[in-house]
Structures are given as structure tokens and as C-alpha cells.
Scaffold this active site. Structure first.
Site, PDB file in Angstrom:
ATOM      1  N   SER A 151       0.868  -1.190   0.000  1.00 24.22           N
ATOM      2  CA  SER A 151       0.000   0.000   0.000  1.00 24.22           C
ATOM      3  C   SER A 151       0.896   1.229   0.000  1.00 24.22           C
ATOM      4  CB  SER A 151      -0.840  -0.018   1.284  1.00 24.22           C
ATOM      5  OG  SER A 151      -1.469   1.231   1.502  1.00 24.22           O
ATOM      6  N   TYR A 156      -2.158  -1.317  10.453  1.00 19.70           N
ATOM      7  CA  TYR A 156      -2.111  -1.414   8.982  1.00 19.70           C
ATOM      8  C   TYR A 156      -0.772  -0.903   8.455  1.00 19.70           C
ATOM      9  CZ  TYR A 156      -3.997  -1.079   4.196  1.00 19.70           C
ATOM     10  OH  TYR A 156      -4.237  -1.223   2.840  1.00 19.70           O
TER      11      TYR A 156
HETATM   12  P1  NAD Z   1     -11.540  -6.088   0.048  1.00 18.96           P
HETATM   13  O1  NAD Z   1     -12.128  -5.937   1.414  1.00 18.96           O
HETATM   14  O2  NAD Z   1     -12.367  -5.781  -1.145  1.00 18.96           O
HETATM   15  O3  NAD Z   1     -10.978  -7.568  -0.142  1.00 18.96           O
HETATM   16  C1  NAD Z   1     -10.254  -8.214   0.861  1.00 18.96           C
HETATM   17  C2  NAD Z   1     -10.186  -9.687   0.558  1.00 18.96           C
HETATM   18  O4  NAD Z   1      -9.482 -10.335   1.642  1.00 18.96           O
HETATM   19  C3  NAD Z   1     -11.570 -10.350   0.497  1.00 18.96           C
HETATM   20  O5  NAD Z   1     -11.564 -11.355  -0.508  1.00 18.96           O
HETATM   21  C4  NAD Z   1     -11.709 -10.991   1.877  1.00 18.96           C
HETATM   22  O6  NAD Z   1     -12.584 -12.108   1.909  1.00 18.96           O
HETATM   23  C5  NAD Z   1     -10.259 -11.403   2.112  1.00 18.96           C
HETATM   24  N1  NAD Z   1     -10.015 -11.663   3.535  1.00 18.96           N
HETATM   25  C6  NAD Z   1     -10.245 -10.843   4.586  1.00 18.96           C
HETATM   26  N2  NAD Z   1      -9.969 -11.487   5.739  1.00 18.96           N
HETATM   27  C7  NAD Z   1      -9.545 -12.730   5.382  1.00 18.96           C
HETATM   28  C8  NAD Z   1      -9.128 -13.865   6.117  1.00 18.96           C
HETATM   29  N3  NAD Z   1      -9.101 -13.869   7.459  1.00 18.96           N
HETATM   30  N4  NAD Z   1      -8.769 -14.976   5.438  1.00 18.96           N
HETATM   31  C9  NAD Z   1      -8.829 -15.014   4.087  1.00 18.96           C
HETATM   32  N5  NAD Z   1      -9.209 -13.959   3.337  1.00 18.96           N
HETATM   33  C10 NAD Z   1      -9.579 -12.845   3.993  1.00 18.96           C
HETATM   34  O7  NAD Z   1     -10.208  -5.199   0.093  1.00 18.96           O
HETATM   35  P2  NAD Z   1      -9.276  -4.594  -1.069  1.00 18.96           P
HETATM   36  O8  NAD Z   1      -9.400  -3.134  -1.007  1.00 18.96           O
HETATM   37  O9  NAD Z   1      -9.482  -5.310  -2.352  1.00 18.96           O
HETATM   38  O10 NAD Z   1      -7.835  -4.939  -0.472  1.00 18.96           O
HETATM   39  C11 NAD Z   1      -6.990  -5.937  -1.005  1.00 18.96           C
HETATM   40  C12 NAD Z   1      -5.568  -5.641  -0.580  1.00 18.96           C
HETATM   41  O11 NAD Z   1      -5.136  -4.406  -1.149  1.00 18.96           O
HETATM   42  C13 NAD Z   1      -5.389  -5.514   0.932  1.00 18.96           C
HETATM   43  O12 NAD Z   1      -4.168  -6.105   1.322  1.00 18.96           O
HETATM   44  C14 NAD Z   1      -5.349  -4.019   1.129  1.00 18.96           C
HETATM   45  O13 NAD Z   1      -4.638  -3.668   2.283  1.00 18.96           O
HETATM   46  C15 NAD Z   1      -4.630  -3.581  -0.126  1.00 18.96           C
HETATM   47  N6  NAD Z   1      -4.838  -2.186  -0.467  1.00 18.96           N
HETATM   48  C16 NAD Z   1      -6.090  -1.708  -0.730  1.00 18.96           C
HETATM   49  C17 NAD Z   1      -6.234  -0.373  -1.066  1.00 18.96           C
HETATM   50  C18 NAD Z   1      -7.566   0.242  -1.390  1.00 18.96           C
HETATM   51  O14 NAD Z   1      -7.641   1.480  -1.546  1.00 18.96           O
HETATM   52  N7  NAD Z   1      -8.627  -0.521  -1.538  1.00 18.96           N
HETATM   53  C19 NAD Z   1      -5.121   0.471  -1.112  1.00 18.96           C
HETATM   54  C20 NAD Z   1      -3.877  -0.057  -0.826  1.00 18.96           C
HETATM   55  C21 NAD Z   1      -3.756  -1.387  -0.516  1.00 18.96           C
END
Ligand code: NAD
Length: 257
Positions: free
Chosen positions: A139, A152
Site C-alpha cells: 500500500s 495497517y
Molecule cells: P476487500 O475488502 O475488497 O478484499 C479483501 C479480501 O481479503 C476479500 O476477498 C476478503 O474475503 C479477504 N479476507 C479478509 N480477511 C480474510 C481472512 N481472514 N482470510 C482469508 N481472506 C480474507 O479489500 P481490497 O481493497 O481489495 O484490499 C486488497 C488488498 O489491497 C489488501 O491487502 C489491502 O490492504 C490492499 N490495499 C487496498 C487499497 C484500497 O484502496 N482498496 C489500497 C492499498 C492497498
């Protein structure tokens, strides 16, 4: 790009960025092992979508990544993995003196330790086959900090450290390890933060979204999950055979200031 004959495991791929990356890999013919906390109906929809895109049988790895070393047991039953995308992640916001210890433990387990366990278990197979790609979804918060995100930010900085060590240990062996560092991407994880901001400040969700973007992301636009899918493909391409140990910001200028 042709990924036929390759198997990809994407953690947290039932939603958001992970699903976008899984779809991009499947579109190029990779067999997908998907994972995430989803209902049966959601998992079935993901399953059918990925199979239709890749023409390969998809596999649901039903691991709860908050469970620490227990994850290792279920990894042993999976087919050999060529492309590992450590994407699963959760968020919680609070000042550190109010931060619930169980949220700290869960964020560290899912956002950081799970990547250790998958890499630890799947790397030997990549080395046997002389090719592998490990892509860690860090991130902008792996590079810079924000208030109220102690767990985080710590986990994402840690994930970049893990990325560099794996890259150094694997250098010259056909396996690369890189991190993608997105800024804001409109997924359920970010929608929760928009909704919380709207409620806290008594403003509309639209205004909260606008404010959230402009506070951090100078472009004023979200990155899309499709764009991140293309980044993952790029890291799997021959153009990136000699790219390893990097942290690639995709953040609309967030970390430039
Ligand atoms: P999201 O909530 O849409 O998806 C998260 C996924 O992780 C889901 O499939 C969920 O079921 C899974 N998950 C959560 N807890 C779990 C567990 N205990 N076991 C197995 N799977 C689990 O989130 P996202 O925004 O798509 O985030 C995905 C990644 O990208 C994360 O690591 C997040 O930190 C990172 N990220 C997101 C953003 C953003 O702006 N959305 C920015 C930077 C980084």
C-alpha cells in the site's frame, strides 16, 4: 501474454483488488486458486467467472488467514503454484491508545504473517521449476504513514521488508518478489472508510469520498482493480524477469509529496 500452464494463487480474491488480479491472470489462461471469506453463493460466482475466463478448472482454497501457522497445513494440499499474489487484507482505524489488541493481532496475521506462510510453503516448488512470481499487495501505507492506522501501516511496512528479503534470497534463481503499493482503490475496504467518515462528519457519502481522495491522492481519481490486474500481469511478463525487490507505487501522486 500467455499464462497457460501456470497456476496462480491469489489470497483474498473473492472481492476487490484480489478479484481484479485473479480475473486478469485468468484472462491470460492461468489456472486460478482463489481464496477469501465469502458466502457459498459469492464463491460460486467467482469460481464460475474464473473458469470461464481461463478455460481451466478453478480451485477454492478455503483458508482463514487470521489463523497463523495453521494455514501451513492446508497449503500442503494445493497443486504447485507458479504465481503467488499475497493480497488478503483488512483495515481498522483508531488512535493507538484506543486500538483494540485483537484488531492489531488480526491485521498483523492477515496483512503480514499470511504472506510469510504462503511464501515459506510455496517457494520450494517455484525453485524446483526454476520460475516463480511473488507479488505482495502492500500500500502507499507501506511507504508513508497516516494517523489512526498503527496496525495497517506497521503490517504494510513489514510486508515491504519481507518483499526485499525474499527478492535478495531468490536473486538469480528465476523467482522474483515485488510489491505493488496502491493509493485509494474503490473497494469494500475503502467504502467502509468513506461511510465511517460520512457518519462521523455528518456529510454525504459523495462528499466523504471526494474529501478522502483529495486529502491524500493528488490525481483526485481512484485506481481501478482492472489497472492493478494489468500491473500484476506486467510483473509476470518477461519484461520483469530482472525486476525484483521493488515497491511500485500506483497512487495518483500520494507518495510524491
Ligand atoms: P476487500 O475488502 O475488497 O478484499 C479483501 C479480501 O481479503 C476479500 O476477498 C476478503 O474475503 C479477504 N479476507 C479478509 N480477511 C480474510 C481472512 N481472514 N482470510 C482469508 N481472506 C480474507 O479489500 P481490497 O481493497 O481489495 O484490499 C486488497 C488488498 O489491497 C489488501 O491487502 C489491502 O490492504 C490492499 N490495499 C487496498 C487499497 C484500497 O484502496 N482498496 C489500497 C492499498 C492497498
Amino acid at each position: 501474454m500467455n499464462l497457460q500452464g501456470k497456476t496462480a494463487l491469489v489470497t483474498g480474491s473473492t472481492s476487490g483488488i484480489g478479484l481484479g488480479i485473479a480475473r486478469a491472470l485468468a484472462d491470460q489462461g492461468a489456472r486460478l486458486i482463489y481464496n477469501g471469506l465469502a458466502s457459498d453463493d459469492e464463491a460460486r460466482a467467482v469460481h464460475d467467472d474464473l473458469e470461464a475466463r481461463s478455460s481451466q478448472p478453478a480451485l477454492h482454497w478455503q483458508a482463514d488467514l487470521s489463523k497463523g501457522a495453521v494455514v501451513l497445513e492446508s497449503l500442503r494440499g494445493l497443486p504447485p503454484v507458479d504465481i503467488l499474489v499475497n493480497n488478503a487484507g483488512i483495515q481498522y482505524t483508531a488512535p493507538i491508545e484506543e486500538f483494540p489488541p485483537d484488531r492489531w493481532e488480526a491485521i498483523l496475521a492477515i496483512n503480514l504473517s499470511a504472506a510469510f506462510y504462503t511464501t515459506h510453503a510455496l517457494l520450494p516448488g517455484m525453485n524446483e521449476r526454476g520460475w516463480g512470481r511473488i507479488i505482495n499487495l502492500a500500500s502507499a501505507h507501506g511507504l508513508v504513514a497516516s494517523v489512526q492506522k498503527a496496525a495497517y501501516v506497521a503490517a504494510k511496512h513489514g510486508l515491504l521488508g519481507l518483499t526485499k528479503v525474499v527478492a535478495l534470497e531468490q536473486a538469480g534463481r528465476g523467482v522474483t518478489c515485488n510489491a505493488i503499493c496502491p493509493g485509494w482503490v474503490l473497494t469494500p475496504l475503502v467504502q467502509q472508510q468513506i461511510d465511517a467518515r460520512a457518519a462521523r462528519e455528518g456529510i454525504s457519502a459523495q462528499q466523504a469520498q471526494h474529501d478522502l481522495l483529495l486529502e491524500k491522492q493528488p490525481s483526485g481519481h481512484f485506481t481501478t482493480v482492472e489497472q492493478l490486474g494489468q500491473w500484476a500481469l506486467f510483473l509476470c511478463s518477461p519484461a520483469c524477469d530482472n525486476v525484483t525487490g521493488t515497491a511500485l507505487p500506483v497512487d495518483g501522486g500520494w507518495t510524491a509529496r
